[in-house]
Design a protein around this motif. Structure first.
Motif, PDB file in Angstrom:
ATOM      1  N   ARG A   1       1.811  47.036 -59.620  1.00  0.00           N
ATOM      2  CA  ARG A   1       3.206  47.374 -59.365  1.00  0.00           C
ATOM      3  C   ARG A   1       3.402  47.800 -57.902  1.00  0.00           C
ATOM      4  O   ARG A   1       4.301  47.316 -57.212  1.00  0.00           O
ATOM      5  CB  ARG A   1       3.614  48.524 -60.307  1.00  0.00           C
ATOM      6  N   LEU A   2       2.521  48.705 -57.427  1.00  0.00           N
ATOM      7  CA  LEU A   2       2.631  49.186 -56.044  1.00  0.00           C
ATOM      8  C   LEU A   2       2.398  48.047 -55.053  1.00  0.00           C
ATOM      9  O   LEU A   2       3.082  47.940 -54.038  1.00  0.00           O
ATOM     10  CB  LEU A   2       1.615  50.298 -55.784  1.00  0.00           C
TER      11      LEU A   2
ATOM     12  N   THR B   1       8.194  44.404 -49.527  1.00  0.00           N
ATOM     13  CA  THR B   1       8.801  45.116 -48.401  1.00  0.00           C
ATOM     14  C   THR B   1       8.480  44.334 -47.136  1.00  0.00           C
ATOM     15  O   THR B   1       7.325  44.245 -46.728  1.00  0.00           O
ATOM     16  CB  THR B   1       8.243  46.557 -48.317  1.00  0.00           C
TER      17      THR B   1
ATOM     18  N   LEU C   1       5.402  45.856 -54.943  1.00  0.00           N
ATOM     19  CA  LEU C   1       6.473  46.566 -54.234  1.00  0.00           C
ATOM     20  C   LEU C   1       6.223  46.539 -52.721  1.00  0.00           C
ATOM     21  O   LEU C   1       7.140  46.296 -51.935  1.00  0.00           O
ATOM     22  CB  LEU C   1       6.508  48.012 -54.748  1.00  0.00           C
ATOM     23  N   ALA C   2       4.943  46.757 -52.340  1.00  0.00           N
ATOM     24  CA  ALA C   2       4.604  46.768 -50.906  1.00  0.00           C
ATOM     25  C   ALA C   2       4.785  45.381 -50.298  1.00  0.00           C
ATOM     26  O   ALA C   2       5.307  45.242 -49.200  1.00  0.00           O
ATOM     27  CB  ALA C   2       3.177  47.256 -50.706  1.00  0.00           C
TER      28      ALA C   2
ATOM     29  N   ALA D   1       4.075  54.282 -49.843  1.00  0.00           N
ATOM     30  CA  ALA D   1       3.007  53.506 -50.471  1.00  0.00           C
ATOM     31  C   ALA D   1       1.648  54.098 -50.122  1.00  0.00           C
ATOM     32  O   ALA D   1       0.752  54.174 -50.973  1.00  0.00           O
ATOM     33  CB  ALA D   1       3.071  52.053 -50.022  1.00  0.00           C
TER      34      ALA D   1
END
Lengths: 255, 492
Positions: free
Chosen positions: B312-313, B320, B316-317, B254
């Motif tokens: 999106r990132l 996590t 996603l991060a 990331a």
């Protein structure tokens, strides 16, 4: 972890081939200042008067540029009465001496031969920068420039470092920490001045607040001019200090 | 106005929730002028209060009751020789007017504590931690990553941080001093160096203050271009801070993805202005020239990528666990403390402070571009992450809206006349928060007298000292990156 693995595949390879390939074209750039020809100069001296850092000195029949002091702000280019001043689009221009930066950038001999081999640990010291040089040094670690492919890495402690990258004009408050960091660096060691503040004091000449440049307190082996220098110029400077420019020196560097 | 009226008015407004833009001392011949710029709690015009102090007259400190003023008050003596009445710790930054020669840097001086707002009861000890098992851990001044110099002193038992001392004056370059008697034209490259990653915010606040003094009116097209430049800078700075947060939590892919986007932003900046930090674009009375068509195309393309990739990132991060768990509750700044310290920008908005200079004191073209600031209540690193992600999306929309207004002329064609005002104020919402500049003209035509600069990182650094105790040592890189400070603008 699978989404992140896919993320790696998504972006593909973006890393530049420099210095093993040509200098990547990153678009228009204010590189080092070029004086077209001595004969075309109207001797009006407006450029020298416009310069905020005294990087330009008017001489009989021409003008001399001290690239170490130049911020590349362009005030002189606007002031010039007959368009004799332009910026080179090249992002490069590191040099091995302060004197070399008073001439047009050219391929530089490595300082003292090749004293360190392929793996090199770097430590940065901010000695009073505006923060932009740090951003550009940090950019070297991004996937475009990826300095680890050249065996280079950042280390948190000067005790493990082979080279110091120093930014800023060396303020009064940072002179002692800088000296301490240098003392902790095992020999052989390299010191690289990054950015106009470190190479020549730039906008911050010697005063009660700062020493006005790294070479006022110690002798760097490489100067990387620019405000801030392009990441490619910083990379060029590191390779120059290592004596590894032989594997690069693309034609654009001398243009 | 007389000193008593000045103090009474200031107290009244501060008690009604006014925010401090800047408090500064300016030498005027033999007397000292103290200037206080306040903004109302909601939208409204800024209020500029001035008073003059005869030589030898001291200034009754307001910071014991209004700690938000403390960093500015502590610098009064150095900038114009005014001494403070009352118990005020300091100096937080070295005086700008430090005498040439005979310079002595007061080393080892740590900021032990700032006055506590009376209405706040902190459950954390504010005194030095003593006894077996208590340690002091110094961090700095050289940053262990590639970062700016600053100094922190942790007081810990085991991993737990009880108190954070800080010092940020070792980088002092004498910036404000360099502006004295400087011709206006030479001042812009210097204004861009106050905080290098916020070049547009600082140069814009400077030219707005100077335009007020010299009565220049930039045309609408230039105002639209200024919005584009400032918002692009905001996107780049936020991307950089998101990348740093990922670096702090060890989320390498990331981090690489955000840094890749940041690099693309820098290249977009380069194709717009031939400079990776957008320098040389803002000019007095407008902008330096038309934004090139190739640059605008690159900008549209970059914004498309940002709109697609950042949400999106981020999603996603945050899905996590190892990343989200580190951000959640790290470096919590409560809304009360955010208000008491005058936190600015995304840091303030993540602690439920509904403040944004773009909406409240519209400059450039922001008056015609409605938007609502991103607000969160939690005040932790996760809230600051979310505010930044949300502000990137807003910035992209603002650029798209402002781009429709780009048209010549690009500058006020009138030559520089005599100054209309003795003092100008420039307020800009930079990526890190409100940037405030005060500018006074010199007697020499076209020259500056003095400038005084307030960077958002000043109150936000104080906020770090409040948000850190109660966390553990390994949280600190996450906390520091989540506040996104630029130390260059702190000690000038």
């Amino acid at each position: 972890m699978i989404p992140w693995a896919l993320e790696v595949l998504r972006s593909g390879v973006v890393t530049t081939r420099f210095p093993h390939g040509p200098v990547p074209d990153t678009g228009p750039f204010r590189g080092y200042l070029k004086v077209s020809s001595a004969s075309g100069c109207a001797d009006c001296r407006r450029c020298a008067a416009a310069c905020p850092t005294a990087a330009l000195s008017a001489q009989a029949g021409g003008v001399a540029v001290d690239h170490a002091e130049c911020l590349r702000c362009g005030l002189c280019v606007t002031a010039c009465s007959n368009g004799q001043l332009t910026f080179s689009p090249s992002p490069l221009g590191a040099a091995t001496s302060r004197a070399a930066l008073r001439q047009a950038p050219s391929p530089q001999p490595a300082p003292g031969g090749r004293i360190l081999r392929r793996s090199l640990a770097l430590r940065t010291v901010d000695a009073g920068s505006c923060g932009a040089c740090e951003a550009e040094i940090q950019a070297l670690a991004n996937p475009f420039y990826d300095l680890t492919r050249l065996g280079l890495s950042f280390t948190p402690t000067p005790k493990h470092a082979d080279a110091l990258l120093v930014t800023g004009p060396v303020t009064a408050g940072m002179a002692d920490p800088l000296a301490a960091a240098l003392d902790a660096l095992p020999a052989p060691r390299l010191v690289i001045a990054v950015g106009a503040c470190a190479t020549g004091g730039g906008p911050f000449p010697p005063s009660a607040f700062s020493h006005g440049g790294l070479d006022q307190v110690l002798e760097p082996c490489v100067y990387v001019p620019g405000c801030p220098p392009h990441p490619l110029a910083i990379l060029e400077g590191i390779l120059l200090a290592l004596g590894r420019t032989g594997e690069s020196l693309p034609e654009e560097a001398s243009g | 106005m007389p000193l008593e009226a000045f103090l009474a008015t200031a107290r009244r407004h501060l008690e009604n929730g006014a925010r401090v833009a800047i408090l500064a001392g300016i030498p005027r011949n033999a007397v000292a002028q103290v200037v206080l710029a306040l903004t109302p709690p909601g939208p409204g015009r800024p209020l500029l209060l001035t008073t003059t102090l005869e030589p030898g007259r001291s200034f009754p400190a307001l910071s014991p009751t209004h700690p938000v003023l403390w960093p500015w008050e502590a610098s009064l003596r150095g900038t114009c020789g005014v001494t403070l009445e009352g118990e005020v710790p300091g100096p937080w930054r070295l005086p700008s007017g430090w005498p040439e020669g005979g310079f002595a840097f007061p080393r080892g001086r740590l900021l032990s504590d700032l006055p506590r707002p009376p209405e706040l009861e902190s459950p954390l000890p504010l005194e030095l931690v003593e006894g077996p098992g208590a340690f002091r851990i110094p961090l700095g001044p050289i940053s262990s990553w590639v970062g700016e110099s600053r100094f922190f002193l942790f007081e810990v038992t085991g991993e737990d941080i009880h108190h954070l001392g800080l010092q940020a004056n070792m980088k002092m370059r004498g910036v404000e001093k360099r502006f004295e008697n400087l011709p206006l034209k030479k001042a812009l490259p210097l204004a861009e160096l106050v905080s290098g990653t916020s070049s547009v915010a600082h140069s814009l606040a400077f030219v707005q203050a100077a335009e007020a003094v010299w009565g220049l009116e930039p045309p609408g097209g230039a105002l639209a271009a200024r919005v584009c430049l400032l918002e692009l800078e905001r996107i780049i700075v936020h991307l950089s801070d998101l990348g740093r947060a990922c670096q702090a939590t060890g989320l390498a892919v990331a981090e690489a993805a955000f840094r890749l986007l940041e690099e693309k932003g820098r290249r977009t900046a380069q194709s717009l202005t031939a400079h990776r930090f957008l320098r040389g674009a803002v000019s007095l009375g407008g902008i330096a020239g038309e934004l090139p068509a190739a640059g605008l195309t690159a900008l549209t393309q970059f914004l498309g990528e940002v709109d697609r990739e950042v949400p999106r990132l981020s999603q996603l991060a945050l899905s996590t666990y190892s990343h989200r768990d580190r951000l959640e509750t790290a470096g919590r700044l409560t809304p009360l403390w955010a208000k008491a310290l005058g936190a600015r920008g995304p840091v303030a908005r993540a602690s439920d402070q509904d403040t944004d200079t773009r909406r409240d004191q519209p400059f450039a073209l922001y008056g015609e571009l409605p938007f609502s600031p991103a607000l969160r209540e939690e005040g932790d690193a996760l809230a600051r992450w979310r505010v930044r992600v949300s502000e990137i999306a807003t910035a992209s929309k603002l650029i798209a809206a402002a781009a429709d207004h780009l048209q010549a002329p690009w500058s006020d064609p009138r030559p520089l006349a005599d100054p209309l005002l003795p003092l100008g104020l420039g307020l800009v919402e930079g990526a890190r928060g409100q940037v405030a500049w005060l500018v006074t003209p010199d007697e020499t035509p076209g020259s500056l007298g003095h400038v005084r600069i307030a960077s958002p990182s000043v109150p936000n650094l104080l906020a770090v000292s409040r948000a850190t105790p109660g966390n553990i040592l390994t949280d600190f890189p996450i906390i520091e990156s989540s506040f996104g400070l630029a130390y260059a603008g702190i000690s000038l």
